[in-house]
Design a protein around this motif. Structure first.
Motif, PDB file in Angstrom:
ATOM      1  N   ALA A 198      -3.739  12.763 -17.152  1.00 10.72           N
ATOM      2  CA  ALA A 198      -3.712  13.049 -18.585  1.00 10.72           C
ATOM      3  C   ALA A 198      -3.749  14.557 -18.830  1.00 10.72           C
ATOM      4  O   ALA A 198      -3.049  15.072 -19.715  1.00 10.72           O
ATOM      5  CB  ALA A 198      -4.886  12.363 -19.286  1.00 10.72           C
ATOM      6  N   LEU A 199      -4.535  15.272 -18.049  1.00  6.06           N
ATOM      7  CA  LEU A 199      -4.602  16.731 -18.176  1.00  6.06           C
ATOM      8  C   LEU A 199      -3.256  17.366 -17.814  1.00  6.06           C
ATOM      9  O   LEU A 199      -2.789  18.286 -18.490  1.00  6.06           O
ATOM     10  CB  LEU A 199      -5.719  17.284 -17.289  1.00  6.06           C
ATOM     11  CG  LEU A 199      -5.927  18.791 -17.310  1.00  6.06           C
ATOM     12  CD1 LEU A 199      -6.267  19.276 -18.715  1.00  6.06           C
ATOM     13  CD2 LEU A 199      -7.026  19.176 -16.335  1.00  6.06           C
ATOM     14  N   ILE A 200      -2.617  16.854 -16.769  1.00  4.30           N
ATOM     15  CA  ILE A 200      -1.301  17.357 -16.377  1.00  4.30           C
ATOM     16  C   ILE A 200      -0.288  17.115 -17.494  1.00  4.30           C
ATOM     17  O   ILE A 200       0.491  18.009 -17.845  1.00  4.30           O
ATOM     18  CB  ILE A 200      -0.845  16.713 -15.055  1.00  4.30           C
ATOM     19  CG1 ILE A 200      -1.705  17.209 -13.891  1.00  4.30           C
ATOM     20  CG2 ILE A 200       0.644  16.993 -14.785  1.00  4.30           C
ATOM     21  CD1 ILE A 200      -1.534  16.420 -12.601  1.00  4.30           C
ATOM     22  N   ALA A 201      -0.306  15.919 -18.063  1.00  4.71           N
ATOM     23  CA  ALA A 201       0.621  15.598 -19.157  1.00  4.71           C
ATOM     24  C   ALA A 201       0.377  16.510 -20.355  1.00  4.71           C
ATOM     25  O   ALA A 201       1.330  17.015 -20.973  1.00  4.71           O
ATOM     26  CB  ALA A 201       0.475  14.126 -19.558  1.00  4.71           C
ATOM     27  N   TRP A 202      -0.897  16.742 -20.675  1.00  4.97           N
ATOM     28  CA  TRP A 202      -1.230  17.626 -21.785  1.00  4.97           C
ATOM     29  C   TRP A 202      -0.728  19.045 -21.511  1.00  4.97           C
ATOM     30  O   TRP A 202      -0.175  19.702 -22.390  1.00  4.97           O
ATOM     31  CB  TRP A 202      -2.751  17.632 -22.000  1.00  4.97           C
ATOM     32  CG  TRP A 202      -3.168  18.529 -23.119  1.00  4.97           C
ATOM     33  CD1 TRP A 202      -3.261  18.211 -24.433  1.00  4.97           C
ATOM     34  CD2 TRP A 202      -3.522  19.916 -23.014  1.00  4.97           C
ATOM     35  NE1 TRP A 202      -3.657  19.304 -25.161  1.00  4.97           N
ATOM     36  CE2 TRP A 202      -3.821  20.364 -24.305  1.00  4.97           C
ATOM     37  CE3 TRP A 202      -3.607  20.806 -21.947  1.00  4.97           C
ATOM     38  CZ2 TRP A 202      -4.210  21.678 -24.565  1.00  4.97           C
ATOM     39  CZ3 TRP A 202      -3.991  22.114 -22.207  1.00  4.97           C
ATOM     40  CH2 TRP A 202      -4.289  22.535 -23.509  1.00  4.97           C
ATOM     41  N   ALA A 203      -0.928  19.519 -20.281  1.00  2.05           N
ATOM     42  CA  ALA A 203      -0.488  20.875 -19.919  1.00  2.05           C
ATOM     43  C   ALA A 203       1.025  20.996 -20.030  1.00  2.05           C
ATOM     44  O   ALA A 203       1.538  22.001 -20.545  1.00  2.05           O
ATOM     45  CB  ALA A 203      -0.950  21.213 -18.505  1.00  2.05           C
ATOM     46  N   LEU A 204       1.751  19.991 -19.574  1.00  2.00           N
ATOM     47  CA  LEU A 204       3.215  20.024 -19.675  1.00  2.00           C
ATOM     48  C   LEU A 204       3.667  20.024 -21.128  1.00  2.00           C
ATOM     49  O   LEU A 204       4.593  20.743 -21.514  1.00  2.00           O
ATOM     50  CB  LEU A 204       3.825  18.829 -18.933  1.00  2.00           C
ATOM     51  CG  LEU A 204       3.744  18.885 -17.417  1.00  2.00           C
ATOM     52  CD1 LEU A 204       4.152  17.544 -16.808  1.00  2.00           C
ATOM     53  CD2 LEU A 204       4.610  20.013 -16.873  1.00  2.00           C
ATOM     54  N   ILE A 232       1.497  27.532 -25.358  1.00  2.00           N
ATOM     55  CA  ILE A 232       0.423  28.353 -24.791  1.00  2.00           C
ATOM     56  C   ILE A 232       0.987  29.656 -24.235  1.00  2.00           C
ATOM     57  O   ILE A 232       0.432  30.739 -24.467  1.00  2.00           O
ATOM     58  CB  ILE A 232      -0.349  27.571 -23.709  1.00  2.00           C
ATOM     59  CG1 ILE A 232      -1.152  26.440 -24.354  1.00  2.00           C
ATOM     60  CG2 ILE A 232      -1.270  28.510 -22.909  1.00  2.00           C
ATOM     61  CD1 ILE A 232      -1.735  25.451 -23.370  1.00  2.00           C
ATOM     62  N   MET A 233       2.107  29.569 -23.517  1.00  2.00           N
ATOM     63  CA  MET A 233       2.717  30.778 -22.960  1.00  2.00           C
ATOM     64  C   MET A 233       3.169  31.726 -24.083  1.00  2.00           C
ATOM     65  O   MET A 233       3.032  32.944 -23.966  1.00  2.00           O
ATOM     66  CB  MET A 233       3.882  30.416 -22.045  1.00  2.00           C
ATOM     67  CG  MET A 233       3.470  29.583 -20.835  1.00  2.00           C
ATOM     68  SD  MET A 233       2.083  30.256 -19.910  1.00  2.00           S
ATOM     69  CE  MET A 233       2.866  31.616 -19.091  1.00  2.00           C
ATOM     70  N   GLU A 234       3.688  31.182 -25.162  1.00  2.00           N
ATOM     71  CA  GLU A 234       4.091  31.999 -26.304  1.00  2.00           C
ATOM     72  C   GLU A 234       2.877  32.680 -26.932  1.00  2.00           C
ATOM     73  O   GLU A 234       2.924  33.870 -27.265  1.00  2.00           O
ATOM     74  CB  GLU A 234       4.816  31.147 -27.349  1.00  2.00           C
ATOM     75  CG  GLU A 234       5.285  31.912 -28.549  1.00  2.00           C
ATOM     76  CD  GLU A 234       6.251  33.054 -28.231  1.00  2.00           C
ATOM     77  OE1 GLU A 234       6.254  34.056 -28.975  1.00  2.00           O
ATOM     78  OE2 GLU A 234       7.000  32.960 -27.233  1.00  2.00           O
ATOM     79  N   ASP A 235       1.783  31.945 -27.081  1.00  2.00           N
ATOM     80  CA  ASP A 235       0.550  32.546 -27.620  1.00  2.00           C
ATOM     81  C   ASP A 235       0.035  33.657 -26.709  1.00  2.00           C
ATOM     82  O   ASP A 235      -0.446  34.684 -27.186  1.00  2.00           O
ATOM     83  CB  ASP A 235      -0.529  31.485 -27.817  1.00  2.00           C
ATOM     84  CG  ASP A 235      -0.228  30.556 -28.988  1.00  2.00           C
ATOM     85  OD1 ASP A 235       0.624  30.908 -29.836  1.00  2.00           O
ATOM     86  OD2 ASP A 235      -0.841  29.470 -29.045  1.00  2.00           O
ATOM     87  N   ARG A 236       0.148  33.478 -25.416  1.00  2.00           N
ATOM     88  CA  ARG A 236      -0.266  34.528 -24.482  1.00  2.00           C
ATOM     89  C   ARG A 236       0.595  35.779 -24.635  1.00  2.00           C
ATOM     90  O   ARG A 236       0.085  36.903 -24.597  1.00  2.00           O
ATOM     91  CB  ARG A 236      -0.186  34.021 -23.041  1.00  2.00           C
ATOM     92  CG  ARG A 236      -1.270  33.057 -22.683  1.00  2.00           C
ATOM     93  CD  ARG A 236      -1.123  32.600 -21.257  1.00  2.00           C
ATOM     94  NE  ARG A 236      -2.127  31.585 -20.922  1.00  2.00           N
ATOM     95  CZ  ARG A 236      -2.154  30.938 -19.774  1.00  2.00           C
ATOM     96  NH1 ARG A 236      -1.264  31.199 -18.825  1.00  2.00           N
ATOM     97  NH2 ARG A 236      -3.066  30.036 -19.553  1.00  2.00           N
TER      98      ARG A 236
END
Length: 124
Positions: free
Chosen positions: A102-108, A114-118
């Motif tokens: 579930a964590l992997i799916a959420w990360a994908l 997230i990368m854009e916010d970074r």
């Protein structure tokens, strides 16, 4: 760091801090995920190392020992020449896998945002 004695100084009996300190290091979840990808079959050390090429031999050894100490991985040594050692997930690890997946799916699902916010944060 002696990995078998992790205890939070402020909250020594807090189960979430203690367990997350062990599972959420750089390699543990990746090793569990990699062992799961192998299916129900046991995996040899070198196979694991090939699947996770950026982990050092020492770090893989330490991570496997820690996972074994906590009951997520079994280690089977066969008395052969040269010795054969295989690793497999335990029943406890299989109960953890739905949460890892579930964590992997959420990360994908959230990776691009997230990368854009970074990137935006770096421009500030």
């Amino acid at each position: 760091m002696y990995r078998t004695t992790i205890e939070d100084a402020v909250f020594p009996n807090c189960p979430i801090r203690n367990i997350l300190a062990r599972l959420c290091d750089k390699w543990s979840l990746l090793v569990i995920y990699t062992l799961d990808k192998a299916g129900k079959e046991a995996v040899r050390f070198k196979e694991l190392q090939r699947e996770i090429p950026d982990i050092s031999q020492k770090m893989l050894t330490v991570t496997l020992r820690t996972l074994e100490d906590d009951g997520y991985v079994t280690r089977t040594v066969y008395p052969e020449v040269p010795p054969r050692v295989e690793y497999a997930l335990t029943a406890r690890a299989y109960t953890l896998l739905p949460h890892v997946n579930a964590l992997i799916a959420w990360a994908l699902e959230n990776r691009d945002a997230i990368m854009e916010d970074r990137r935006k944060a770096c421009k500030k």
